[in-house]
Design a protein around this motif. Structure first.
Motif, mmCIF file in Angstrom:
data_model
loop_
_atom_site.group_PDB
_atom_site.id
_atom_site.type_symbol
_atom_site.label_atom_id
_atom_site.label_comp_id
_atom_site.label_asym_id
_atom_site.label_seq_id
_atom_site.Cartn_x
_atom_site.Cartn_y
_atom_site.Cartn_z
ATOM 1 N N UNK A 129 -7.093 13.436 14.410
ATOM 2 C CA UNK A 129 -6.267 14.285 13.258
ATOM 3 C C UNK A 129 -6.040 13.621 12.166
ATOM 4 N N UNK A 130 -5.958 12.236 12.206
ATOM 5 C CA UNK A 130 -5.784 11.320 10.750
ATOM 6 C C UNK A 130 -6.995 11.607 9.859
ATOM 7 N N UNK A 131 -8.032 11.258 10.717
ATOM 8 C CA UNK A 131 -9.238 11.365 9.758
ATOM 9 C C UNK A 131 -9.538 12.609 9.370
ATOM 10 N N UNK A 132 -9.261 13.690 10.201
ATOM 11 C CA UNK A 132 -9.387 15.168 9.835
ATOM 12 C C UNK A 132 -8.498 15.442 8.538
ATOM 13 N N UNK A 133 -7.463 14.915 8.434
ATOM 14 C CA UNK A 133 -6.621 15.220 7.077
ATOM 15 C C UNK A 133 -7.086 14.468 6.098
ATOM 16 N N UNK A 134 -7.514 13.222 6.325
ATOM 17 C CA UNK A 134 -8.146 12.595 5.027
ATOM 18 C C UNK A 134 -9.329 13.282 4.625
ATOM 19 N N UNK A 193 -4.405 30.775 35.070
ATOM 20 C CA UNK A 193 -4.876 30.292 36.277
ATOM 21 C C UNK A 193 -5.542 28.684 36.074
ATOM 22 N N UNK A 194 -6.142 28.277 37.277
ATOM 23 C CA UNK A 194 -6.393 27.088 37.628
ATOM 24 C C UNK A 194 -7.494 26.496 36.587
ATOM 25 N N UNK A 195 -8.564 27.448 36.277
ATOM 26 C CA UNK A 195 -9.859 27.274 35.457
ATOM 27 C C UNK A 195 -9.581 27.698 34.052
ATOM 28 N N UNK A 196 -9.564 26.861 33.112
ATOM 29 C CA UNK A 196 -9.413 27.231 31.715
ATOM 30 C C UNK A 196 -10.655 27.627 31.074
ATOM 31 N N UNK A 197 -10.734 28.928 30.258
ATOM 32 C CA UNK A 197 -11.847 29.246 29.341
ATOM 33 C C UNK A 197 -11.948 28.255 28.374
ATOM 34 N N UNK A 198 -13.106 27.436 28.349
ATOM 35 C CA UNK A 198 -13.623 26.536 27.368
ATOM 36 C C UNK A 198 -13.423 26.832 25.981
ATOM 37 N N UNK A 199 -12.952 26.179 24.862
ATOM 38 C CA UNK A 199 -12.896 26.441 23.512
ATOM 39 C C UNK A 199 -14.257 25.885 23.043
ATOM 40 N N UNK A 200 -14.637 26.431 21.947
ATOM 41 C CA UNK A 200 -15.728 25.953 21.196
ATOM 42 C C UNK A 200 -15.410 24.655 20.369
ATOM 43 N N UNK A 201 -16.110 23.572 20.453
ATOM 44 C CA UNK A 201 -16.189 22.536 19.684
ATOM 45 C C UNK A 201 -17.324 22.333 18.413
ATOM 46 N N UNK A 202 -17.135 21.743 17.474
ATOM 47 C CA UNK A 202 -18.074 21.612 16.441
ATOM 48 C C UNK A 202 -18.895 20.234 17.015
ATOM 49 N N UNK A 203 -20.135 20.436 16.488
ATOM 50 C CA UNK A 203 -21.028 19.395 16.705
ATOM 51 C C UNK A 203 -20.457 17.779 16.689
ATOM 52 N N UNK A 204 -19.780 17.521 15.654
ATOM 53 C CA UNK A 204 -19.103 16.372 15.454
ATOM 54 C C UNK A 204 -17.996 16.054 16.489
ATOM 55 N N UNK A 205 -17.366 16.913 16.772
ATOM 56 C CA UNK A 205 -16.309 17.026 17.913
ATOM 57 C C UNK A 205 -16.901 16.859 19.184
ATOM 58 N N UNK A 206 -17.978 17.293 19.491
ATOM 59 C CA UNK A 206 -18.682 17.240 20.636
ATOM 60 C C UNK A 206 -19.157 15.856 20.909
#
Length: 360
Positions: free
Chosen positions: A346-351, A234-247
């Motif tokens: 993603x690079x920081x996440x891998x490190x 559909x047009x509107x997507x269900x939001x995904x959960x983000x961790x506090x640092x991601x927010x």
């Protein structure tokens, strides 16, 4: 340096942004353009009727029609095309913006180009997300803005409508810079309508008729790649959960460009209605999909193009640089690798995962 050496620095940004794709391509035998993005090249108007994001596949139908192109051949063609789109983008940025600045005052324009070169949300993100139609639509949008500035808004509107059929998201990050260019040239209301309405019509058509029926979905699912569900959601997507640092990262990389343009507009006493609200339409993408950090990157592009128009046509200048503004700009331009799509950096996440014991 951002002005004088824009092209080689853009290639360096591309190389850094492509590191993950190169790793998976060379080490894990995954195509340079991932399977999720490969699928869109097989969607066309011939086999599927009117479908969203099918214009490119229709133009390339002889190359991607089954059984001509298997997954390997399709990935190779998609990679070549995606590299050509990126090359076109940086060449146009150099021609329309970096090259003129080499003979004039480079202040504001140079800062904008530096952000595109250095920020995780800039060219590194486009390289990391190679295979999407965003780079192609940015090329079309740059040409459309140049046409408006040359007094040809009707032709720009045709390109905007075409871009909407390439990928409908362009309306949200493209309408703003086009509106800014129309305001900058004091275009008549009829010219504004001719420029912006085709993109709105393409968006409406995609929203109403762009999905596929079950039989067409089954046919598409048999083609190479993954992500068939794109043509059924559909047009509107269900939001995904983000961790506090991601927010926190999302808030910073989304809002920082708008903080910077607000400072520029206030310093130059420019209208917020005409030059701040149009690029802010990019923020409407957030409830429409969960590629949140991709939306933040597209927001940078909309703001960057707005500032480049203001610098070249409206004589905007840099505001006095306070310590807070300098910190925001420098942090935003810290080259930490690509920004990512649904999750940040993603690079920081891998490190982080490596140094905390992951991966041995």
């Amino acid at each position: 340096m951002a002005v004088r050496y824009f092209l080689p620095l853009a290639l360096l940004s591309f190389a850094i942004g492509s590191l993950a794709n190169l790793y998976f391509w060379l080490g894990a035998e995954r195509p340079f353009v991932g399977p999720w993005l490969l699928k869109q090249f097989y969607v066309n108007y011939v086999d599927f009727g009117f479908a969203k994001r099918a214009l490119v596949g229709t133009l390339l139908y002889p190359l991607f029609s089954a059984p001509v192109a298997d997954a390997v051949a399709g990935a190779a063609i998609a990679t070549g095309l995606s590299l050509a789109f990126f090359a076109g983008l940086i060449l146009l940025l150099d021609r329309f913006h970096a090259r003129p600045l080499r003979t004039g005052e480079a202040g504001l324009g140079a800062c904008v180009l530096a952000a595109l070169l250095l920020s995780p949300a800039g060219l590194m993100e486009i390289a990391h997300d190679i295979g999407r139609y965003d780079a192609l639509n940015m090329v079309l949008l740059l040409i459309a803005v140049a046409l408006v500035l040359k007094g040809r808004p009707h032709l720009a509107g045709v390109l905007f409508g075409i871009a909407g059929l390439v990928h409908e998201a362009v309306f949200f990050y493209g309408a703003g810079p086009l509106a800014v260019s129309l305001f900058a040239t004091r275009a008549r209301p009829v010219d504004m309508a001719a420029c912006l309405v085709p993109g709105a019509l393409a968006l409406a058509a995609v929203g109403l008729w762009g999905n596929l029926d079950p039989a067409q979905l089954a046919l598409l699912d048999a083609r190479p790649g993954s992500g068939t569900t794109v043509w059924s959601r559909g047009v509107i997507e269900v939001p995904i959960a983000l961790k506090p640092y991601e927010q926190a990262a999302l808030a910073f990389y989304t809002l920082a460009p708008f903080v910077l343009i607000l400072a520029v507009l206030r310093h130059n006493r420019a209208s917020l209605w005409r030059y701040f609200l149009p690029p802010a339409t990019t923020l409407l993408l957030f409830p429409l999909g969960f590629d949140y950090f991709r939306w933040a990157s597209l927001g940078l592009f909309a703001v960057a193009l707005t500032l480049l128009i203001g610098s070249s046509r409206l004589n905007w200048r840099l505001p006095p640089v306070s310590a807070a503004l300098a910190v925001v700009f420098l942090l935003y331009c810290l080259p930490l690798g690509p920004l990512g799509t649904a999750h940040p950096l993603p690079f920081l996440e891998l490190l982080w995962l490596h140094f905390t014991g992951w991966g041995g």
